[in-house]
Design a protein around this motif. Structure first.
Motif, short mmCIF file in Angstrom:
data_model
loop_
_atom_site.label_atom_id
_atom_site.label_comp_id
_atom_site.label_asym_id
_atom_site.label_seq_id
_atom_site.Cartn_x
_atom_site.Cartn_y
_atom_site.Cartn_z
N LEU A 1 3.61 0.09 2.63
CA LEU A 1 3.24 -0.77 3.75
C LEU A 1 2.91 -2.14 3.18
O LEU A 1 2.06 -2.26 2.30
N VAL B 1 -2.63 -1.23 11.26
CA VAL B 1 -2.66 -0.82 9.86
C VAL B 1 -3.53 0.43 9.70
O VAL B 1 -3.14 1.40 9.03
N GLU B 2 -4.70 0.43 10.31
CA GLU B 2 -5.58 1.60 10.23
C GLU B 2 -4.95 2.83 10.88
O GLU B 2 -5.07 3.94 10.35
N ASP C 1 -0.57 8.51 8.39
CA ASP C 1 0.11 8.83 7.14
C ASP C 1 -0.63 9.90 6.34
O ASP C 1 0.00 10.70 5.66
N THR C 2 -1.95 9.92 6.41
CA THR C 2 -2.73 10.87 5.60
C THR C 2 -3.10 12.13 6.37
O THR C 2 -3.67 13.04 5.79
N ARG D 1 -2.31 4.15 8.47
CA ARG D 1 -2.94 4.84 7.33
C ARG D 1 -3.48 6.20 7.76
O ARG D 1 -3.35 7.19 7.04
N THR D 2 -4.13 6.26 8.92
CA THR D 2 -4.68 7.52 9.42
C THR D 2 -3.56 8.52 9.67
O THR D 2 -3.65 9.67 9.25
N THR E 1 0.86 -1.17 0.00
CA THR E 1 0.00 0.00 0.00
C THR E 1 0.90 1.23 0.00
O THR E 1 1.75 1.38 0.90
N MET F 1 2.34 4.69 0.66
CA MET F 1 2.21 5.66 1.74
C MET F 1 2.82 6.98 1.25
O MET F 1 3.07 7.15 0.07
#
Length: 180
Positions: A143, A159-160, A166-167, A163-164, A34, A36
């Protein structure tokens, strides 16, 4: 358990099934990562370093004769020399934190992640090198998850969170994702 590995060491642990998750700055063959964020690496040295005293834009030849601080690839099978310019002299260290300490002490130059050295740049402990080209590098990080075993609930939450985080905007306070 968190392990810090570098370059091919990340790939090895994932392929050996030791790691459930892995983050690295290159594509791993046979895995779907994924994408990033990019991470900005900037060329820096101590403000009193010889390279800064040249008072001009620096060339590859200027760097080649100076001590470069590089991070050791933690892989055992096919280690890589990513980022090393082939300088005559180099310090090889085991982590970015150690590299930053060496560079901050005037022991060489290196490309370091801007987010890790913001304070040192602001305080004048480190100074960005005025390179003709290559002042910064922006590798994209990926990732990966172990494709041979499903992720457990805690790893899925991690993982969530990754992602949170990272964004999220850099100046935003961090908050955990909401559970449904």
């Amino acid at each position: 358990r968190l392990r810090e590995e570098v370059l091919s060491g990340v790939e090895e642990l994932l392929m050996e099934g030791v790691a459930d998750l892995a983050i690295c700055g290159f594509s791993i063959p046979g895995y779907l990562g994924t994408e990033m964020s990019d991470v900005e690496f900037v060329a820096v040295a101590h403000p009193e370093h010889t390279l800064h005293r040249m008072n001009r834009e620096l060339s590859f030849q200027d760097l080649e004769s100076q001590m470069q601080v590089v991070i050791r690839d933690s892989g055992r099978q096919q280690p890589r020399d990513v980022g090393w310019l082939g300088a005559e002299q180099r310090w090889t260290v085991g982590s970015l934190a150690t590299a930053a300490a060496f560079v901050g002490s005037g022991l060489g130059f290196a490309w370091l992640p801007r987010h890790m050295i913001e304070r040192e740049l602001a305080e004048g402990v480190l100074k960005q090198l005025p390179l003709e080209q290559g002042r910064s590098r922006h590798p994209t990080f990926f990732l990966y998850s172990n494709k041979d075993k499903p992720l457990g609930p805690a790893t899925q939450i991690l993982v969530e969170l990754l992602r949170t985080f990272d964004t999220a905007p850099l100046d935003a306070p961090f908050a955990a994702p909401q559970q449904a």
